[in-house]
Design a protein around this motif. Sequence first.
Motif, PDB file in Angstrom:
ATOM      1  N   GLU A 203       0.815  -1.222   0.000  1.00 32.58           N
ATOM      2  CA  GLU A 203       0.000   0.000   0.000  1.00 32.58           C
ATOM      3  C   GLU A 203       0.843   1.265   0.000  1.00 32.58           C
ATOM      4  O   GLU A 203       0.345   2.362  -0.260  1.00 32.58           O
ATOM      5  CB  GLU A 203      -0.927   0.036   1.231  1.00 32.58           C
ATOM      6  N   ILE A 204       2.147   1.132   0.348  1.00 37.58           N
ATOM      7  CA  ILE A 204       3.020   2.318   0.400  1.00 37.58           C
ATOM      8  C   ILE A 204       4.263   2.039  -0.457  1.00 37.58           C
ATOM      9  O   ILE A 204       5.258   1.494   0.028  1.00 37.58           O
ATOM     10  CB  ILE A 204       3.440   2.637   1.871  1.00 37.58           C
ATOM     11  N   PRO A 205       4.214   2.374  -1.750  1.00 35.74           N
ATOM     12  CA  PRO A 205       5.377   2.106  -2.611  1.00 35.74           C
ATOM     13  C   PRO A 205       6.631   2.802  -2.053  1.00 35.74           C
ATOM     14  O   PRO A 205       6.553   3.931  -1.570  1.00 35.74           O
ATOM     15  CB  PRO A 205       4.960   2.696  -3.961  1.00 35.74           C
ATOM     16  N   TYR A 206       7.750   2.082  -2.103  1.00 30.52           N
ATOM     17  CA  TYR A 206       8.973   2.604  -1.474  1.00 30.52           C
ATOM     18  C   TYR A 206       9.943   3.153  -2.511  1.00 30.52           C
ATOM     19  O   TYR A 206       9.878   2.814  -3.702  1.00 30.52           O
ATOM     20  CB  TYR A 206       9.662   1.515  -0.639  1.00 30.52           C
ATOM     21  N   ASP A 207      10.858   3.970  -2.009  1.00 23.05           N
ATOM     22  CA  ASP A 207      11.964   4.468  -2.815  1.00 23.05           C
ATOM     23  C   ASP A 207      13.229   3.927  -2.151  1.00 23.05           C
ATOM     24  O   ASP A 207      13.427   4.144  -0.941  1.00 23.05           O
ATOM     25  CB  ASP A 207      11.924   6.010  -2.766  1.00 23.05           C
ATOM     26  N   MET A 208      14.072   3.232  -2.908  1.00 23.28           N
ATOM     27  CA  MET A 208      15.248   2.590  -2.299  1.00 23.28           C
ATOM     28  C   MET A 208      16.179   3.618  -1.644  1.00 23.28           C
ATOM     29  O   MET A 208      16.844   3.306  -0.652  1.00 23.28           O
ATOM     30  CB  MET A 208      15.981   1.755  -3.359  1.00 23.28           C
ATOM     31  N   ASP A 209      16.203   4.841  -2.155  1.00 22.81           N
ATOM     32  CA  ASP A 209      17.034   5.887  -1.529  1.00 22.81           C
ATOM     33  C   ASP A 209      16.620   6.061  -0.062  1.00 22.81           C
ATOM     34  O   ASP A 209      17.471   6.224   0.823  1.00 22.81           O
ATOM     35  CB  ASP A 209      16.827   7.240  -2.229  1.00 22.81           C
ATOM     36  N   ASN A 210      15.294   6.045   0.176  1.00 24.91           N
ATOM     37  CA  ASN A 210      14.805   6.230   1.554  1.00 24.91           C
ATOM     38  C   ASN A 210      15.128   5.037   2.443  1.00 24.91           C
ATOM     39  O   ASN A 210      15.406   5.181   3.631  1.00 24.91           O
ATOM     40  CB  ASN A 210      13.286   6.470   1.546  1.00 24.91           C
ATOM     41  N   VAL A 211      15.068   3.844   1.853  1.00 22.33           N
ATOM     42  CA  VAL A 211      15.375   2.631   2.630  1.00 22.33           C
ATOM     43  C   VAL A 211      16.849   2.654   3.053  1.00 22.33           C
ATOM     44  O   VAL A 211      17.194   2.435   4.225  1.00 22.33           O
ATOM     45  CB  VAL A 211      15.070   1.354   1.792  1.00 22.33           C
ATOM     46  N   VAL A 212      17.708   2.957   2.094  1.00 24.72           N
ATOM     47  CA  VAL A 212      19.153   3.014   2.376  1.00 24.72           C
ATOM     48  C   VAL A 212      19.437   4.104   3.423  1.00 24.72           C
ATOM     49  O   VAL A 212      20.206   3.890   4.373  1.00 24.72           O
ATOM     50  CB  VAL A 212      19.940   3.271   1.059  1.00 24.72           C
ATOM     51  N   ALA A 213      18.792   5.252   3.252  1.00 29.96           N
ATOM     52  CA  ALA A 213      19.017   6.362   4.210  1.00 29.96           C
ATOM     53  C   ALA A 213      18.610   5.935   5.620  1.00 29.96           C
ATOM     54  O   ALA A 213      19.302   6.266   6.597  1.00 29.96           O
ATOM     55  CB  ALA A 213      18.215   7.586   3.762  1.00 29.96           C
ATOM     56  N   ALA A 214      17.512   5.193   5.735  1.00 27.53           N
ATOM     57  CA  ALA A 214      17.049   4.755   7.066  1.00 27.53           C
ATOM     58  C   ALA A 214      18.072   3.820   7.713  1.00 27.53           C
ATOM     59  O   ALA A 214      18.363   3.912   8.908  1.00 27.53           O
ATOM     60  CB  ALA A 214      15.692   4.056   6.940  1.00 27.53           C
ATOM     61  N   ILE A 215      18.637   2.913   6.898  1.00 28.34           N
ATOM     62  CA  ILE A 215      19.641   1.972   7.428  1.00 28.34           C
ATOM     63  C   ILE A 215      20.901   2.740   7.860  1.00 28.34           C
ATOM     64  O   ILE A 215      21.485   2.473   8.921  1.00 28.34           O
ATOM     65  CB  ILE A 215      19.973   0.893   6.369  1.00 28.34           C
ATOM     66  N   GLU A 216      21.287   3.709   7.053  1.00 28.26           N
ATOM     67  CA  GLU A 216      22.495   4.484   7.379  1.00 28.26           C
ATOM     68  C   GLU A 216      22.294   5.369   8.623  1.00 28.26           C
ATOM     69  O   GLU A 216      23.201   5.494   9.451  1.00 28.26           O
ATOM     70  CB  GLU A 216      22.930   5.306   6.156  1.00 28.26           C
ATOM     71  N   ARG A 217      21.080   5.921   8.747  1.00 29.33           N
ATOM     72  CA  ARG A 217      20.782   6.735   9.943  1.00 29.33           C
ATOM     73  C   ARG A 217      20.946   5.889  11.202  1.00 29.33           C
ATOM     74  O   ARG A 217      21.511   6.314  12.206  1.00 29.33           O
ATOM     75  CB  ARG A 217      19.337   7.271   9.884  1.00 29.33           C
ATOM     76  N   ARG A 218      20.453   4.681  11.124  1.00 27.41           N
ATOM     77  CA  ARG A 218      20.528   3.772  12.280  1.00 27.41           C
ATOM     78  C   ARG A 218      21.992   3.450  12.612  1.00 27.41           C
ATOM     79  O   ARG A 218      22.397   3.435  13.772  1.00 27.41           O
ATOM     80  CB  ARG A 218      19.752   2.483  11.963  1.00 27.41           C
ATOM     81  N   GLU A 219      22.767   3.232  11.569  1.00 28.12           N
ATOM     82  CA  GLU A 219      24.191   2.921  11.752  1.00 28.12           C
ATOM     83  C   GLU A 219      24.907   4.106  12.412  1.00 28.12           C
ATOM     84  O   GLU A 219      25.717   3.928  13.340  1.00 28.12           O
ATOM     85  CB  GLU A 219      24.808   2.610  10.389  1.00 28.12           C
ATOM     86  N   GLU A 220      24.576   5.314  11.930  1.00 33.19           N
ATOM     87  CA  GLU A 220      25.212   6.516  12.499  1.00 33.19           C
ATOM     88  C   GLU A 220      24.919   6.664  13.983  1.00 33.19           C
ATOM     89  O   GLU A 220      25.736   7.149  14.767  1.00 33.19           O
ATOM     90  CB  GLU A 220      24.709   7.782  11.771  1.00 33.19           C
TER      91      GLU A 220
END
Length: 359
Positions: A203-220
């Motif tokens: 129901e919520i199409p994703y953008d891979m840029d946002n997925v990657v950014a979320a993973i990187e934010r968590r890592e930071e």
Amino acid sequence: MLRIGLLTSGGDCQALNATMRGIVKTVLNNAKEKVEIYGFEDGYQGLIYGRYRKMEWADFSGVLTKGGTILGTSRTPFKMLDTPEADGVEKVPAMVANYRKLKLDCLFMLGGNGSTKTANRLRQEGLNVIALPKTIDNDTWGTDMTFGFPSAIDVATRCIDDIHTTASSHGRVFVIEIMGHKVGWIPLYAGVAGGADVILIPEIPYDMDNVVAAIERREEKGGRFAIVVVAEGAISREEAAMKKKAYKAKVAARVKPSVAYDIAEEIAARTGREVRVAVPGHTQRGGAPDAQDRIFATQCGVEAARACLEGQFGFMVAQRAGKMVRVPLEDVAGKLKYVDPDSDLVREAKLLGISFGDE
Ligand code: F6P
């Protein structure tokens, strides 16, 4: 004499037997006349080809906690009903004839969207049908909940919990694929319950840029690992913009078995992280029903039996705002209930920091 028939249709779930127990016990306890019970084997197949067995109280005793279905089930797609050329059998007339031959007063049909379409067709043919909302997917329109859904959330959540420990030890990103081809109810609920960092649903199409950014934010922030929950039908923005035919061809051409592998490969390529995939698959439909499922299944069974004893037919029992209700079959037939991207749970999850890949 009151004669009732039962069948379970479509993908199975944990609370089918608990629901049938609810129906049968209530009918037997409250009917003013003698009751005969017929169980059709393997869903509509049993009704079409006259495969049934006479059942009694004892068959439904001790099954509250038993997953699967004691009757067996099968998928009989609605469009197959009008294909006599396949085996020479006119499916709808055959179902009507078998119902009439047994002199049934009511057919209880435990099934999901496709199955309610067939139930509605039988209603139009003059049969007394009562549908009960079964599916782990929770995508049946007209009811807040379906039986099977609570247990499936539990299984999926346990899987996410278990993956947490190994993901944390190795500092890996895990992509966990949760059931839901067209809707994302189980991934959403299990994702929140299991503490996912990213949840991707149809129901919520994703953008891979946002997925990657979320993973990187968590890592930071110091997160050693990340959990990405994806629905079977998770879809990117580009895919959502594609023509239906082209998208179907793309899905059919996947070399790896599921969407999770595509997403995992892309995350690995773009983050340089070690990424693994976990697919609990049909375990999400297996095992015993959990407590909430047993209660809801029982409520559905009791309500359906009550309606039959009152001589009311042609609807699906449902729950709305905590109350059991009866929804006309013609309103329900084949309609899907989607996750609302603006619903409270999605908004709360976002406030908590879970990414849905859309922003
Ligand atoms: O309809 C329930 C469901 O479990 C879906 O979530 C899943 O996509 C599908 O069935 C799997 O179907 P099958 O058991 O036919 O492989």
